[in-house]
Design an enzyme around this catalytic site. Structure first.
Site: not given
Ligand code: DX5
Ligand code: ZN
Length: 224
Positions: A14, A39, A41, A43, A72, A74, A143, A151, A181
């Site tokens: 990611s 990946h 993200d 947002m 992804h 969001m 999720m 993190g 994820d």
């Molecule tokens: C969180 C994201 C993830 C995130 C995962 O909203 O969808 O893709 O980057 O990060 P780690 O692997 O650090 O939990």
């Molecule tokens: Zn994600």
């Protein structure tokens, strides 16, 4: 004797956890290290309490990468943005069931735009929400943290959800990949694989490691 083909794991670093000032180099490093997907993200600061990037940055990531982009979303009203993200370079495009009252139509929209459609479920969302769209999905994303940040700590109930979805897919004889994820790393990846996941997003576990290639190899070695 089972005639099933062996399952193949896909590792999807990611980029949320990458160093954005060195994004091109970061991408090259994980690709050379064996990443299968990237990946990405997206947002919007409304659906989740964080903001990231939009189509122009994704188009640049596309130029800098060789592996498919797993985007992804969001964001609220994702249906308004599908064509923009596919044009920017999304090969897989995933929308949250919680944001999509017309989920069936949104999945068709993604397919018609030329990407592989997927549905993502928040930790508190039931797998039953997939029942009437499972045939229309290329992948389902579970999720295992609340979306918004990298993190975070893995939420164990995600494993039961992966099992429940794997069971539905098997009972219907479908070919739908299960992706997971959030909080995926050396301590959690094997349990997710055993539950039925085959696509593993990892942000912190890969970009936070000093040697990304060694970390990807270590994650993969836990799945054999
Ligand atoms: C969180 C994201 C993830 C995130 C995962 O909203 O969808 O893709 O980057 O990060 P780690 O692997 O650090 O939990
Ligand atoms: Zn994600």
């Amino acid at each position: 004797m089972s005639t099933a083909l062996p399952r193949r794991a896909l590792i999807a670093p990611s980029v949320l956890s990458a160093d954005f000032l060195r994004l091109g180099e970061e991408i090259r490093e994980v690709e050379d290290g064996g990443a299968d997907l990237l990946h990405v993200d997206v947002m919007d600061g409304h659906f989740v309490p964080n903001l990231t990037f939009g189509p122009p940055v994704i188009a640049k990531i596309r130029e800098a990468s060789r592996v498919p982009l797993d985007v992804h979303l969001m964001i609220e009203e994702p249906e308004r943005w599908i064509s923009r993200y596919v044009e920017a370079g999304a090969a897989w495009l995933t929308v949250h069931v919680e944001t999509s009252p017309h989920l069936h139509r949104t999945l068709q929209q993604i397919r018609e735009a030329g990407a592989q459609p997927g549905v993502v479920l928040n930790p508190s969302t039931s797998p039953e929400t997939l029942d009437w769209v499972l045939e229309d999905c290329h992948h389902v994303l579970v999720m295992s943290v609340n979306p918004g940040f990298g993190g975070q700590r893995f939420i164990p109930s995600a494993l039961r959800k992966v099992e429940a979805i794997a069971d539905r897919i098997a009972r219907r004889g479908l070919d739908v990949a299960i992706e997971i994820d959030g909080g995926i790393g050396p301590d959690t990846i094997r349990s997710a694989w055993d539950a039925g996941a085959t696509v593993f997003v990892a942000g912190n576990a890969i970009f936070g490691a000093p040697d990304r290639k060694a970390r990807i190899a270590a994650l993969r070695s836990l799945l054999t």
